[in-house]
Design an enzyme around this catalytic site. Structure first.
Site, mmCIF file in Angstrom:
data_model
loop_
_atom_site.group_PDB
_atom_site.id
_atom_site.type_symbol
_atom_site.label_atom_id
_atom_site.label_comp_id
_atom_site.label_asym_id
_atom_site.label_seq_id
_atom_site.Cartn_x
_atom_site.Cartn_y
_atom_site.Cartn_z
ATOM 1 N N LYS A 150 15.237 24.077 -50.325
ATOM 2 C CA LYS A 150 14.062 24.178 -49.570
ATOM 3 C C LYS A 150 13.051 24.784 -50.142
ATOM 4 C CE LYS A 150 15.817 22.556 -45.711
ATOM 5 N NZ LYS A 150 15.489 21.337 -45.415
ATOM 6 N N GLY A 180 15.906 10.211 -40.779
ATOM 7 C CA GLY A 180 17.083 11.492 -40.583
ATOM 8 C C GLY A 180 17.686 11.398 -39.050
ATOM 9 N N TYR A 190 23.319 30.436 -46.406
ATOM 10 C CA TYR A 190 22.583 29.094 -46.506
ATOM 11 C C TYR A 190 22.913 28.603 -48.040
ATOM 12 C CZ TYR A 190 19.095 26.156 -44.689
ATOM 13 O OH TYR A 190 18.423 25.102 -44.143
ATOM 14 N N TYR A 202 13.474 25.402 -43.875
ATOM 15 C CA TYR A 202 13.844 26.579 -43.271
ATOM 16 C C TYR A 202 13.529 27.855 -44.325
ATOM 17 C CZ TYR A 202 16.963 30.040 -41.243
ATOM 18 O OH TYR A 202 17.407 31.210 -40.745
ATOM 19 N N ILE A 245 15.786 15.180 -43.422
ATOM 20 C CA ILE A 245 16.963 14.962 -44.432
ATOM 21 C C ILE A 245 17.400 16.298 -45.162
ATOM 22 C CG2 ILE A 245 17.828 13.547 -46.573
ATOM 23 C CD1 ILE A 245 15.670 11.738 -46.010
ATOM 24 N N SER A 259 19.700 15.559 -33.616
ATOM 25 C CA SER A 259 18.908 15.293 -34.650
ATOM 26 C C SER A 259 17.406 15.844 -34.042
ATOM 27 C CB SER A 259 18.982 14.205 -35.365
ATOM 28 O OG SER A 259 20.206 13.873 -35.806
ATOM 29 N N ILE A 260 16.993 16.472 -35.126
ATOM 30 C CA ILE A 260 15.241 16.958 -34.816
ATOM 31 C C ILE A 260 14.546 15.714 -34.897
ATOM 32 C CG2 ILE A 260 13.360 18.017 -35.916
ATOM 33 C CD1 ILE A 260 15.539 20.275 -36.799
HETATM 34 P P1 NAI Z 1 21.036 16.117 -38.999
HETATM 35 O O1 NAI Z 1 22.418 16.352 -39.595
HETATM 36 O O2 NAI Z 1 20.855 15.327 -37.364
HETATM 37 O O3 NAI Z 1 19.962 15.420 -39.957
HETATM 38 C C1 NAI Z 1 20.099 15.286 -41.295
HETATM 39 C C2 NAI Z 1 19.875 13.836 -41.662
HETATM 40 O O4 NAI Z 1 19.768 13.887 -43.231
HETATM 41 C C3 NAI Z 1 21.060 13.160 -41.060
HETATM 42 O O5 NAI Z 1 20.606 11.938 -40.503
HETATM 43 C C4 NAI Z 1 21.439 12.455 -42.309
HETATM 44 O O6 NAI Z 1 22.400 11.293 -42.349
HETATM 45 C C5 NAI Z 1 20.362 12.612 -43.478
HETATM 46 N N1 NAI Z 1 20.746 12.250 -44.644
HETATM 47 C C6 NAI Z 1 21.829 13.038 -45.570
HETATM 48 N N2 NAI Z 1 21.723 12.417 -46.765
HETATM 49 C C7 NAI Z 1 21.028 11.251 -46.757
HETATM 50 C C8 NAI Z 1 20.519 10.214 -47.911
HETATM 51 N N3 NAI Z 1 20.962 10.433 -49.065
HETATM 52 N N4 NAI Z 1 19.443 9.421 -47.347
HETATM 53 C C9 NAI Z 1 18.838 9.611 -46.138
HETATM 54 N N5 NAI Z 1 19.141 10.349 -45.305
HETATM 55 C C10 NAI Z 1 19.959 11.142 -45.514
HETATM 56 O O7 NAI Z 1 20.417 17.641 -38.841
HETATM 57 P P2 NAI Z 1 18.807 18.268 -38.538
HETATM 58 O O8 NAI Z 1 19.063 19.818 -38.186
HETATM 59 O O9 NAI Z 1 18.113 17.416 -37.384
HETATM 60 O O10 NAI Z 1 18.249 18.183 -39.929
HETATM 61 C C11 NAI Z 1 16.826 17.777 -40.214
HETATM 62 C C12 NAI Z 1 16.104 18.532 -41.121
HETATM 63 O O11 NAI Z 1 15.903 19.660 -40.545
HETATM 64 C C13 NAI Z 1 16.941 18.865 -42.419
HETATM 65 O O12 NAI Z 1 16.133 18.675 -43.625
HETATM 66 C C14 NAI Z 1 17.369 20.311 -42.224
HETATM 67 O O13 NAI Z 1 17.433 21.073 -43.330
HETATM 68 C C15 NAI Z 1 16.002 20.731 -41.433
HETATM 69 N N6 NAI Z 1 16.027 21.961 -40.770
HETATM 70 C C16 NAI Z 1 17.270 22.191 -39.890
HETATM 71 C C17 NAI Z 1 17.351 23.499 -39.350
HETATM 72 C C18 NAI Z 1 18.548 23.452 -38.378
HETATM 73 O O14 NAI Z 1 18.978 24.697 -38.314
HETATM 74 N N7 NAI Z 1 19.289 22.398 -37.994
HETATM 75 C C19 NAI Z 1 16.365 24.654 -39.367
HETATM 76 C C20 NAI Z 1 15.442 24.058 -40.355
HETATM 77 C C21 NAI Z 1 15.301 23.087 -40.928
#
Ligand code: NAI
Length: 271
Positions: free
Chosen positions: A167, A15, A160, A150, A95, A21-22
């Site tokens: 989630k 991810g 959301y 989340y 993801i 990205s986290i």
């Molecule tokens: P991000 O957009 O940087 O990361 C999401 C990732 O999921 C991307 O790298 C994307 O390419 C990947 N992805 C999507 N479809 C995919 C697939 N079919 N196969 C493999 N990878 C796939 O955003 P972020 O925020 O770093 O998200 C990481 C996690 O953290 C997610 O689960 C998100 O829901 C969770 N999260 C994020 C929060 C926020 O406010 N940004 C808060 C709480 C949780």
């Protein structure tokens, strides 16, 4: 600061799309703590993102995998063990994606094909990742698996949308698979429930700016950043948390246990 907490440990990080990205911040911190890993993302994300820079910075290889494809996941797990030279000690599932959110479809007017795609990517993919690792007996004893979630899984945040349901599903899979992974392989499985964080996925949620500043004002310690999340994940991958499993762990500055804060009250008090 580095404590060598992950010296000699091998892992897979899903991810990392860009610097926000986290998973990206986590990869950097895991590298600093002495861990080695394979980076993976969906083929389309690899074309659009900048993961190559992260791979160079951390001395990692990148293997494409759509996390909904069992074939891709089997290939990823086999190749990762070859590249890293043994079984896997840690896995980060970072993801999430909802087509309904992305296309602005309201919760009361869902397109169910999109709903299905969203839960497959955001929740069932976590089961698929774990089942692939489990069947291949690819995890080391006392290994650690973390997914990110989340608080909309517990409480309603209207914008959301169906990600709230995804989630909840994800967190339930962590508990259910955590039981079997614990019993059979001594592997722990947890989710970290993170504050709103300005990333590509985060900013896709309608009204995100209001969302993040409200959470900031409601949290006694302020919002947890992506780096805070990375650090927390490092502790869960380390040997210091060996018997923490099947938990949903809040990394949110206290938001989830705060009814209201003084700052929020003041905004609603008439002069
Ligand atoms: P991000 O957009 O940087 O990361 C999401 C990732 O999921 C991307 O790298 C994307 O390419 C990947 N992805 C999507 N479809 C995919 C697939 N079919 N196969 C493999 N990878 C796939 O955003 P972020 O925020 O770093 O998200 C990481 C996690 O953290 C997610 O689960 C998100 O829901 C969770 N999260 C994020 C929060 C926020 O406010 N940004 C808060 C709480 C949780």
């Amino acid at each position: 600061m580095s404590y060598n907490l992950l010296k000699g440990k091998r892992g897979i990080i899903f991810g990392a799309l860009d610097e926000n990205s986290i998973a990206w911040k986590t990869a950097v911190r895991v590298h600093e703590e002495g861990g080695t890993f394979v980076l993976t993302n969906a083929p389309i994300a690899l074309r659009m993102g900048t993961i190559k820079n992260l791979a160079e910075q951390t001395g990692s290889e990148v293997i494409p995998a759509d996390a909904t494809s069992l074939e891709d996941l089997e290939n990823l797990v086999t190749k990762s063990m070859e590249i890293l030279g043994g079984k896997i000690d840690f896995v980060l599932h970072s993801i999430g994606m909802s087509v309904n959110v992305r296309k602005g479809r309201h919760y009361t007017d869902m397109n169910y094909d999109w709903t299905t795609k969203g839960w497959d990517i955001s929740a069932v993919s976590f089961h698929k990742v774990m089942q692939t690792l489990y069947k291949a007996d690819a995890m080391s004893e006392w290994g650690s698996i973390v997914a990110l979630t989340y608080m909309a899984a517990q409480r309603t945040f209207p914008d959301y949308n169906d990600m709230a349901d995804n989630k909840s599903y994800l967190e339930s899979i962590a508990r259910s698979f955590g039981y079997f992974f614990g019993k059979e392989k001594k592997v722990r499985v947890n989710t970290i429930s993170q504050s709103p964080t300005p990333t590509t996925a985060g900013q896709g949620v309608k009204g995100f700016d209001g969302f993040i500043s409200y959470a900031e004002k409601m949290s006694p310690l302020g919002n947890a950043t992506a780096l805070d999340c990375a650090n927390y994940t490092v502790t869960l991958f380390s040997d210091l948390t060996k018997r923490v499993t099947m938990q949903n762990l809040y990394n949110d500055g206290g938001f989830s246990n705060t009814g209201v804060s003084q700052e929020v009250i003041e905004r609603f008090t008439e002069e």
